[in-house]
Write a protein that holds these residues in place. Structure first.
Motif, PDB file in Angstrom:
ATOM      1  N   MET A   1      91.182  36.451  53.906  1.00  0.00           N
ATOM      2  CA  MET A   1      92.509  36.345  54.479  1.00  0.00           C
ATOM      3  C   MET A   1      93.157  35.043  54.018  1.00  0.00           C
TER       4      MET A   1
ATOM      5  N   GLU B   1      91.123  34.890  45.195  1.00  0.00           N
ATOM      6  CA  GLU B   1      91.209  35.259  46.610  1.00  0.00           C
ATOM      7  C   GLU B   1      92.672  35.529  46.942  1.00  0.00           C
TER       8      GLU B   1
ATOM      9  N   ASN C   1      85.069  44.252  47.519  1.00  0.00           N
ATOM     10  CA  ASN C   1      85.002  43.196  48.511  1.00  0.00           C
ATOM     11  C   ASN C   1      83.719  42.381  48.388  1.00  0.00           C
TER      12      ASN C   1
ATOM     13  N   ARG D   1      84.464  39.282  46.786  1.00  0.00           N
ATOM     14  CA  ARG D   1      85.567  38.504  47.345  1.00  0.00           C
ATOM     15  C   ARG D   1      85.257  37.928  48.717  1.00  0.00           C
TER      16      ARG D   1
ATOM     17  N   GLU E   1      95.207  38.738  49.288  1.00  0.00           N
ATOM     18  CA  GLU E   1      95.255  40.022  49.995  1.00  0.00           C
ATOM     19  C   GLU E   1      96.637  40.620  49.854  1.00  0.00           C
ATOM     20  N   PRO E   2      96.698  41.896  49.406  1.00  0.00           N
ATOM     21  CA  PRO E   2      95.565  42.774  49.073  1.00  0.00           C
ATOM     22  C   PRO E   2      95.224  42.797  47.579  1.00  0.00           C
TER      23      PRO E   2
ATOM     24  N   GLN F   1      88.039  45.086  42.211  1.00  0.00           N
ATOM     25  CA  GLN F   1      88.572  44.651  43.498  1.00  0.00           C
ATOM     26  C   GLN F   1      87.555  44.809  44.624  1.00  0.00           C
TER      27      GLN F   1
END
Length: 329
Positions: A1, A287, A311, A314, A289-290, A309
């Protein structure tokens, strides 16, 4: 985030190195036997054991030397600088008595003169417990002795890159203080072996540099990953609109923020890598989003495409955002 304060409940640390060795000696295998498929029972007695070093916790700084494939230097986030000259079988601490801080964030050995080693203190992987950096140290004798080389307020130093042909010309990525704003952050350059430093890329007192990657065929071409990362006792603030991938083609005199398909808006931590096999191919782990993920450029940063992409690559971005290119492929 991005730019959201997050509580971190758990953390995983990698401590030391692990080797797989037999409890009893196995016979040597000749070159003619390399392709023979062996019975797995022969290896059933093999177990992992710690080969050290036994102090300092995790490591975010390691480098080898082009002149000696068995020599490596490692900086731990709480135990100083360590050296092995037997490919990791034994380690020796070489910073005790010289450094006034034990947190190490970056190491690089000069290819043109392996006696010259630069160390940046303070890891830029700012997890919940952070040991502050206190500048740069340099050795001119392969790590036997060290001297302080400035930038005491640069905070967490995440990368040092030495010019491949000139051991006095060095760049470093300074994230800055982990727990508050300060001016001494960004990309620094020294042309005199660390005697003096020029800040060649500065964005603000809250966004610093997390990573650097140099084109090995053209050292004037350098990429920087810029990141606003600030720790609070209860959370992490990550991201800013000025963060992202920056590039210089004149050795750091001028910089350009790259776009051409990279995430825009709020961007967090960025890792960068240049392919030594094809320097037009550049990688960035971003880093965001999205739009976060692994990005690849095939034209030296002019245009980019997201190639992964997941996760898994990330998560815990403040900690794991590092990417490296194979030197030959």
């Amino acid at each position: 985030m991005m730019d959201i304060r997050r509580c971190v409940a758990t953390s995983v640390s990698t401590i030391g190195l692990v080797a797989l060795l037999p409890l009893t000696p196995l016979p040597l295998v000749g070159q003619e036997d390399q392709n023979v498929i062996h019975d797995p029972v022969l290896f059933s007695a093999m177990q992992y054991r710690m080969i050290g070093p036994y102090r300092g916790g995790r490591s975010t700084a390691v480098t080898g030397t082009a002149a000696d494939p068995f020599t490596f230097f490692m900086g731990t986030t709480g135990g100083g600088v360590w050296k092995t000259d037997d490919a990791g079988s034994t380690w020796e601490n070489i910073s005790d008595g010289f450094f006034d801080v034990s947190a190490i964030g970056a190491i690089d050995v000069a290819d043109a003169d392996p006696n010259v080693i630069y160390v940046g203190t303070g890891s830029a992987c700012i997890r919940g417990n952070v040991s502050a950096g206190r500048g740069v140290y340099k050795s001119d004798d392969g790590g036997r002795t060290w001297k302080f080389a400035g930038l005491r307020e640069a905070g967490q130093i995440g990368r040092i890159v030495v010019h491949p042909n000139n051991p006095d010309w060095v760049y470093l990525a300074a994230l800055g203080h982990a727990f508050g704003r300060n001016e001494e952050r960004g990309v620094y350059r020294s042309k005199d072996g660390g005697a003096t430093w020029d800040r060649v890329l500065f964005l603000s007192d809250s966004t610093g540099a997390a990573d650097l990657a140099m084109n090995p065929r053209n050292p004037r071409e350098i990429y920087a990953g810029m990141w606003r990362g600030e720790r609070k006792p209860w959370a992490l603030i990550s991201g800013s609109e000025e963060a992202g991938v920056y590039k210089t083609t004149d050795g750091g005199d001028t910089w350009e923020k790259l776009s051409g398909g990279l995430p825009t808006g709020m961007v967090g931590k960025v890792g960068v890598a240049v392919s030594p096999a094809n320097p037009d191919r550049v990688w960035a782990l971003v880093e965001a989003e999205p739009e976060g993920g692994v990005y690849r450029s095939d034209d030296a940063g002019k245009t980019w495409q997201r190639v992964n992409q997941e996760n898994n690559l990330r998560q815990r971005a403040w900690y794991y955002t590092h990417i490296y290119a194979d030197p030959q492929d």
